[in-house]
Design a protein around this motif. Structure first.
Motif, PDB file in Angstrom:
ATOM      1  N   ARG A 102       0.847  -1.377   0.027  1.00  0.00           N
ATOM      2  CA  ARG A 102      -0.011  -0.053  -0.048  1.00  0.00           C
ATOM      3  C   ARG A 102       0.638   1.330   0.150  1.00  0.00           C
ATOM      4  O   ARG A 102       0.710   2.370   0.557  1.00  0.00           O
ATOM      5  CB  ARG A 102      -0.929  -0.081   1.141  1.00  0.00           C
ATOM      6  N   ARG A 103       1.794   1.375  -0.823  1.00  0.00           N
ATOM      7  CA  ARG A 103       2.780   2.342  -1.068  1.00  0.00           C
ATOM      8  C   ARG A 103       2.483   3.105  -2.167  1.00  0.00           C
ATOM      9  O   ARG A 103       1.787   2.551  -3.058  1.00  0.00           O
ATOM     10  CB  ARG A 103       4.366   1.908  -1.075  1.00  0.00           C
ATOM     11  N   PRO A 104       2.789   4.281  -2.229  1.00  0.00           N
ATOM     12  CA  PRO A 104       2.278   5.227  -3.537  1.00  0.00           C
ATOM     13  C   PRO A 104       3.413   4.701  -4.527  1.00  0.00           C
ATOM     14  O   PRO A 104       4.250   4.084  -4.214  1.00  0.00           O
ATOM     15  CB  PRO A 104       2.702   6.701  -2.932  1.00  0.00           C
ATOM     16  N   SER A 105       2.884   5.323  -5.737  1.00  0.00           N
ATOM     17  CA  SER A 105       3.926   4.572  -6.837  1.00  0.00           C
ATOM     18  C   SER A 105       5.034   5.484  -6.779  1.00  0.00           C
ATOM     19  O   SER A 105       5.238   6.268  -6.125  1.00  0.00           O
ATOM     20  CB  SER A 105       3.118   5.389  -8.242  1.00  0.00           C
ATOM     21  N   ALA A 106       6.034   4.780  -7.775  1.00  0.00           N
ATOM     22  CA  ALA A 106       7.424   5.318  -7.622  1.00  0.00           C
ATOM     23  C   ALA A 106       7.621   6.665  -7.690  1.00  0.00           C
ATOM     24  O   ALA A 106       7.042   7.414  -8.394  1.00  0.00           O
ATOM     25  CB  ALA A 106       8.360   4.236  -8.438  1.00  0.00           C
ATOM     26  N   PRO A 107       8.528   7.325  -6.808  1.00  0.00           N
ATOM     27  CA  PRO A 107       8.768   8.855  -6.942  1.00  0.00           C
ATOM     28  C   PRO A 107       9.377   9.148  -8.417  1.00  0.00           C
ATOM     29  O   PRO A 107       9.953   8.189  -9.116  1.00  0.00           O
ATOM     30  CB  PRO A 107       9.475   9.170  -5.706  1.00  0.00           C
ATOM     31  N   ARG A 108       9.135  10.423  -8.610  1.00  0.00           N
ATOM     32  CA  ARG A 108       9.777  10.940  -9.880  1.00  0.00           C
ATOM     33  C   ARG A 108      11.292  10.439  -9.931  1.00  0.00           C
ATOM     34  O   ARG A 108      12.136  10.890  -8.856  1.00  0.00           O
ATOM     35  CB  ARG A 108       9.515  12.320 -10.273  1.00  0.00           C
ATOM     36  N   PRO A 109      11.811  10.011 -11.119  1.00  0.00           N
ATOM     37  CA  PRO A 109      13.242   9.447 -10.993  1.00  0.00           C
ATOM     38  C   PRO A 109      14.043  10.815 -10.684  1.00  0.00           C
ATOM     39  O   PRO A 109      13.919  11.858 -11.503  1.00  0.00           O
ATOM     40  CB  PRO A 109      13.512   8.961 -12.199  1.00  0.00           C
ATOM     41  N   HIS A 110      15.171  10.649 -10.012  1.00  0.00           N
ATOM     42  CA  HIS A 110      16.236  11.829  -9.709  1.00  0.00           C
ATOM     43  C   HIS A 110      17.291  11.659 -10.663  1.00  0.00           C
ATOM     44  O   HIS A 110      17.563  10.617 -10.689  1.00  0.00           O
ATOM     45  CB  HIS A 110      16.434  12.294  -8.301  1.00  0.00           C
ATOM     46  N   ARG A 111      17.985  12.697 -11.058  1.00  0.00           N
ATOM     47  CA  ARG A 111      19.181  12.478 -11.753  1.00  0.00           C
ATOM     48  C   ARG A 111      20.280  11.683 -10.961  1.00  0.00           C
ATOM     49  O   ARG A 111      20.508  12.070  -9.808  1.00  0.00           O
ATOM     50  CB  ARG A 111      19.627  13.599 -12.288  1.00  0.00           C
ATOM     51  N   ASP A 112      21.130  10.743 -11.612  1.00  0.00           N
ATOM     52  CA  ASP A 112      22.198  10.104 -11.076  1.00  0.00           C
ATOM     53  C   ASP A 112      23.192   9.892 -12.001  1.00  0.00           C
ATOM     54  O   ASP A 112      23.499   8.985 -12.502  1.00  0.00           O
ATOM     55  CB  ASP A 112      21.811   8.989 -10.494  1.00  0.00           C
ATOM     56  N   PRO A 113      23.751  10.890 -12.725  1.00  0.00           N
ATOM     57  CA  PRO A 113      24.850  10.914 -13.883  1.00  0.00           C
ATOM     58  C   PRO A 113      25.935  10.061 -13.474  1.00  0.00           C
ATOM     59  O   PRO A 113      26.255   9.166 -14.414  1.00  0.00           O
ATOM     60  CB  PRO A 113      25.218  12.515 -14.036  1.00  0.00           C
ATOM     61  N   ALA A 114      26.358  10.000 -12.420  1.00  0.00           N
ATOM     62  CA  ALA A 114      27.781   9.018 -12.052  1.00  0.00           C
ATOM     63  C   ALA A 114      27.270   7.699 -11.889  1.00  0.00           C
ATOM     64  O   ALA A 114      28.047   7.014 -12.773  1.00  0.00           O
ATOM     65  CB  ALA A 114      27.989   9.407 -10.549  1.00  0.00           C
ATOM     66  N   LEU A 115      26.212   7.275 -11.579  1.00  0.00           N
ATOM     67  CA  LEU A 115      25.595   5.774 -11.566  1.00  0.00           C
ATOM     68  C   LEU A 115      25.442   5.685 -13.283  1.00  0.00           C
ATOM     69  O   LEU A 115      25.840   4.358 -13.522  1.00  0.00           O
ATOM     70  CB  LEU A 115      24.402   5.788 -10.833  1.00  0.00           C
ATOM     71  N   ALA A 116      24.747   6.307 -13.977  1.00  0.00           N
ATOM     72  CA  ALA A 116      24.529   6.159 -15.146  1.00  0.00           C
ATOM     73  C   ALA A 116      25.750   5.944 -15.907  1.00  0.00           C
ATOM     74  O   ALA A 116      25.833   5.089 -16.911  1.00  0.00           O
ATOM     75  CB  ALA A 116      23.658   7.288 -15.835  1.00  0.00           C
ATOM     76  N   ARG A 117      26.570   6.531 -15.879  1.00  0.00           N
ATOM     77  CA  ARG A 117      28.030   6.502 -16.531  1.00  0.00           C
ATOM     78  C   ARG A 117      28.597   5.002 -16.293  1.00  0.00           C
ATOM     79  O   ARG A 117      29.352   4.292 -16.905  1.00  0.00           O
ATOM     80  CB  ARG A 117      28.930   7.734 -16.299  1.00  0.00           C
ATOM     81  N   GLU A 118      28.569   4.648 -14.933  1.00  0.00           N
ATOM     82  CA  GLU A 118      29.174   3.581 -14.509  1.00  0.00           C
ATOM     83  C   GLU A 118      28.497   2.159 -15.094  1.00  0.00           C
ATOM     84  O   GLU A 118      29.184   1.504 -15.490  1.00  0.00           O
ATOM     85  CB  GLU A 118      29.066   3.311 -12.722  1.00  0.00           C
ATOM     86  N   LEU A 119      27.191   2.520 -15.319  1.00  0.00           N
ATOM     87  CA  LEU A 119      26.322   1.559 -15.859  1.00  0.00           C
ATOM     88  C   LEU A 119      26.723   1.439 -17.397  1.00  0.00           C
ATOM     89  O   LEU A 119      26.979   0.130 -18.130  1.00  0.00           O
ATOM     90  CB  LEU A 119      24.936   1.569 -15.717  1.00  0.00           C
ATOM     91  N   ARG A 120      26.830   2.449 -18.064  1.00  0.00           N
ATOM     92  CA  ARG A 120      27.500   2.428 -19.406  1.00  0.00           C
ATOM     93  C   ARG A 120      28.856   1.864 -19.681  1.00  0.00           C
ATOM     94  O   ARG A 120      29.125   1.048 -20.548  1.00  0.00           O
ATOM     95  CB  ARG A 120      27.322   3.899 -19.923  1.00  0.00           C
ATOM     96  N   MET A 121      29.547   2.112 -18.713  1.00  0.00           N
ATOM     97  CA  MET A 121      30.935   1.416 -18.900  1.00  0.00           C
ATOM     98  C   MET A 121      30.814  -0.263 -18.741  1.00  0.00           C
ATOM     99  O   MET A 121      31.477  -0.809 -19.462  1.00  0.00           O
ATOM    100  CB  MET A 121      31.864   1.765 -17.786  1.00  0.00           C
TER     101      MET A 121
END
Length: 241
Positions: free
Chosen positions: A148-167
């Motif tokens: 009974r939790r609300p829907s997922a919050p609006r995603p916040h930016r995490d550029p460092a994590l995104a770059r690590e996943l791209r690597m």
């Protein structure tokens, strides 16, 4: 945590099982086990069913969550019959699943769309990263409902994590990497990984990986390699005959 190809079985029903689709490495295909959670989506018609001694019903485009080890049946609620598709998920992937006994069926267009997209992905072998990504968001939506939790919050930016996943995707562009493996390496929730990557680069991780493989295949073809060799070298899981 294993990838989507290790966790899913899928079957289509129209009053009875009409199709078995093979999912590589699936726990169960077509017929579920007693210890698996069933996620049932109605494509057409209406279904009446008894769950734990209580009568329930589900209509077109509704989603039904059936807990493991709880007796249930299913039958057409009208002369037109019904058509449904079922996902079988390991019970360890959802907590508080017993709460679904009281209200197993729900009208949730977002969840229904996510389940439909997952089914479509599972129709074609070779893109386990996409299947796992879609499974992650299905489970997230279901878990929020159970708790009974609300829907997922609006995603916040995490550029460092995104770059690590791209690597990571670049390093494993041929062999591939599961979302669970990436989450373990980067100490990140799989859903957050997908959201962070998509927000930063405007493309989902699985589509980025496909693009990298296409670029590699193009270079190899231009270098004079045979198509069958290129398919294997670029990470294709489909027999190039």
């Amino acid at each position: 945590m294993r990838g989507a190809q290790d966790l899913l079985g899928t079957g289509e029903h129209e009053n009875r099982l009409t199709e078995h689709r093979q999912v590589p490495g699936a726990v169960r295909v077509g017929v579920g086990r007693a210890d698996e959670v069933r996620i049932r989506g109605g494509d057409s018609g209406a279904i009446s069913y008894e769950l734990n001694g209580r009568e329930h019903g589900s209509v077109e485009h509704w989603v039904t969550l059936l807990p493991p080890h709880v007796p249930h049946d299913g039958r057409a609620a009208g002369e037109a019959g019904f058509r449904k598709r079922v996902l079988y998920i390991e019970d360890t992937r959802l907590s508080g699943i017993g709460r679904a006994v009281d209200t197993p069926s729900t009208r949730d267009p977002i969840l229904r769309d996510r389940i439909h997209r997952l089914h479509e992905t599972l129709r074609y072998p070779g893109d386990e990263l996409e299947a796992e990504s879609r499974l992650t968001f299905v489970l997230e939506r279901l878990q929020n409902r159970l708790c009974r939790r609300p829907s997922a919050p609006r995603p916040h930016r995490d550029p460092a994590l995104a770059r690590e996943l791209r690597m990571l995707l670049d390093e494993h562009s041929v062999a591939g990497i599961t979302l669970a493996q990436a989450g373990t390496i980067l100490y990140a929730d799989p859903a957050h990984l997908v959201r962070a990557f998509s927000r930063e680069f405007g493309i989902a991780p699985h589509r980025y990986l496909i693009g990298r493989r296409i670029d590699l295949a193009r270079r190899l073809l231009l270098a004079g390699r045979r198509p069958a060799e290129v398919a294997v070298a670029a990470g294709s899981t489909i027999n190039p005959t």
